[in-house]
Scaffold this motif. Structure first.
Motif, short mmCIF file in Angstrom:
data_model
loop_
_atom_site.label_atom_id
_atom_site.label_comp_id
_atom_site.label_asym_id
_atom_site.label_seq_id
_atom_site.Cartn_x
_atom_site.Cartn_y
_atom_site.Cartn_z
N PRO A 53 -4.15 3.98 -13.27
CA PRO A 53 -5.53 4.02 -13.68
C PRO A 53 -6.57 3.35 -12.48
N GLU A 54 -7.80 3.65 -12.28
CA GLU A 54 -8.35 3.39 -11.24
C GLU A 54 -8.58 1.84 -11.17
N ASP A 55 -9.08 1.24 -12.29
CA ASP A 55 -9.22 -0.27 -12.40
C ASP A 55 -7.87 -1.05 -11.99
N VAL A 56 -6.81 -0.51 -12.44
CA VAL A 56 -5.41 -1.06 -12.00
C VAL A 56 -5.45 -0.85 -10.37
N ARG A 57 -5.72 0.06 -9.71
CA ARG A 57 -5.63 0.29 -8.32
C ARG A 57 -6.32 -0.54 -7.57
N ARG A 58 -7.70 -0.68 -8.15
CA ARG A 58 -8.50 -1.67 -7.60
C ARG A 58 -8.25 -2.90 -7.67
N GLN A 59 -7.34 -3.66 -8.86
CA GLN A 59 -7.01 -4.73 -8.78
C GLN A 59 -5.74 -5.22 -8.18
N SER A 60 -4.94 -4.02 -8.06
CA SER A 60 -3.29 -4.35 -7.50
C SER A 60 -3.59 -4.80 -5.96
N LEU A 61 -2.57 -5.67 -5.59
CA LEU A 61 -2.61 -6.14 -4.49
C LEU A 61 -1.85 -4.99 -3.43
N VAL A 62 -0.54 -4.53 -3.98
CA VAL A 62 -0.08 -3.60 -3.06
C VAL A 62 -0.87 -2.43 -2.71
N GLN B 33 -4.09 -2.41 -2.56
CA GLN B 33 -5.26 -2.73 -1.73
C GLN B 33 -4.53 -2.79 -0.17
N ILE B 34 -3.34 -3.40 -0.17
CA ILE B 34 -2.84 -3.21 0.92
C ILE B 34 -2.45 -2.06 1.73
N VAL B 35 -1.82 -1.01 0.95
CA VAL B 35 -1.85 0.28 1.21
C VAL B 35 -2.93 1.05 1.66
N ARG B 36 -4.26 0.75 0.92
CA ARG B 36 -5.28 1.34 1.23
C ARG B 36 -5.84 0.92 2.49
N ALA B 37 -5.84 -0.26 2.49
CA ALA B 37 -6.43 -0.84 3.90
C ALA B 37 -5.76 -0.59 5.06
N LYS B 38 -4.56 -0.29 5.00
CA LYS B 38 -3.78 0.14 6.22
C LYS B 38 -3.82 1.56 6.42
N LEU B 39 -4.06 2.22 5.34
CA LEU B 39 -4.10 3.88 5.60
C LEU B 39 -5.68 4.07 6.11
N ARG B 40 -6.65 3.28 5.66
CA ARG B 40 -7.87 3.24 6.49
C ARG B 40 -7.73 3.16 7.88
N SER B 41 -7.06 2.00 8.15
CA SER B 41 -7.29 1.64 9.68
C SER B 41 -6.44 2.82 10.41
N TYR B 42 -5.19 3.07 9.86
CA TYR B 42 -4.55 4.35 10.74
C TYR B 42 -5.26 5.59 10.73
N GLY C 90 1.86 12.60 13.06
CA GLY C 90 3.24 12.23 12.94
C GLY C 90 3.43 10.68 13.33
N ILE C 91 2.88 10.44 14.37
CA ILE C 91 3.13 9.13 14.86
C ILE C 91 2.43 7.85 13.91
N ALA C 92 1.38 8.40 13.63
CA ALA C 92 0.61 7.41 12.39
C ALA C 92 1.42 7.12 11.20
N SER C 93 1.99 8.43 10.86
CA SER C 93 2.84 8.04 9.51
C SER C 93 3.98 7.34 9.82
N VAL C 94 4.87 7.45 10.92
CA VAL C 94 5.72 6.48 11.18
C VAL C 94 5.46 5.00 11.35
N CYS C 95 4.53 4.78 12.10
CA CYS C 95 3.74 3.53 12.15
C CYS C 95 3.34 2.86 10.96
N PHE C 96 2.77 3.79 10.29
CA PHE C 96 2.25 3.35 8.89
C PHE C 96 3.60 2.94 7.94
N SER C 97 4.45 3.60 8.10
CA SER C 97 5.77 3.20 7.30
C SER C 97 6.19 1.99 7.89
#
Length: 192
Positions: free
Chosen positions: A100-109, A111-120, A155-162
């Motif tokens: 659920p969207e409200d859960v995604r907004r509150q979830s720390l995991v 938030q971390i994944v979203r922030a890293k995805l945006r930066s990459y 390809g490089i970004a996906s490896v670095c993101f992982s």
């Protein structure tokens, strides 16, 4: 922000409980592709701009320059990049949309994944913008090869993101994520 192992593991448990407790909506392929096309739109936009600038700068100088051949050459690379994006994103987007969207907004995991995805993603766009500028500067028809740059940089970004997110995914978090995947897609647990 300080992140501890217990915070991440509690948050992963919260995600699992939210998926188990709610009657989540199963995303349609259209919903999943909407997210993929948001990413793909930047790829297409940069490719189209690069080809048009290349054609504008060099078409008068070269007798055999053809915008049509540039479009075909670029189109082939864009189809390949779309396939790569679908392979990379389809299952993950499907999994994320079931939470659920409200859960995604509150979830720390999340938030971390979203922030890293945006930066990459910003880094990949900036890198490919620089590559497009260099290719246009090098001469006519080079901008058609921008697809190779997208392929390599994604390809490089996906490896670095992982690698950059791996430290957050402790064995307990991974076990919970596997349980979430089993709840959302029971066919995977049957096939194991």
């Amino acid at each position: 922000m300080k992140v501890t192992r217990s915070m991440i593991e509690q948050d992963a448990q919260y995600l699992l409980e939210s998926v188990q407790a709610t009657d989540y909506e199963i995303p349609s392929s259209g919903d999943i592709f909407k997210v993929i096309f948001k990413v793909y739109g930047f790829v297409v936009l940069l490719q189209v701009v690069a080809v048009l600038v290349d054609w504008f700068l060099y078409s008068a100088s070269y007798k055999y320059y053809s915008l049509f051949s540039m479009v075909i050459f670029s189109g082939i690379s864009l189809v390949i990049i779309f396939g790569v994006l679908c392979i990379m994103l389809y299952q993950n987007v499907s999994l994320a949309l079931c939470i659920p969207e409200d859960v995604r907004r509150q979830s720390l995991v999340c938030q971390i994944v979203r922030a890293k995805l945006r930066s990459y993603f910003v880094a990949v766009i900036l890198f490919n913008t620089i590559v497009a500028s260099v290719l246009i500067y090098c001469g006519q028809a080079y901008a058609g090869g921008l697809g190779a740059s997208w392929f390599v940089s994604l390809g490089i970004a996906s490896v670095c993101f992982s690698y950059s997110t791996a430290r957050y995914f402790t064995p307990q978090v991974m076990a919970v994520i596997d349980k979430i995947a089993e709840v959302i897609t029971p066919s995977t647990s049957v096939n194991k």
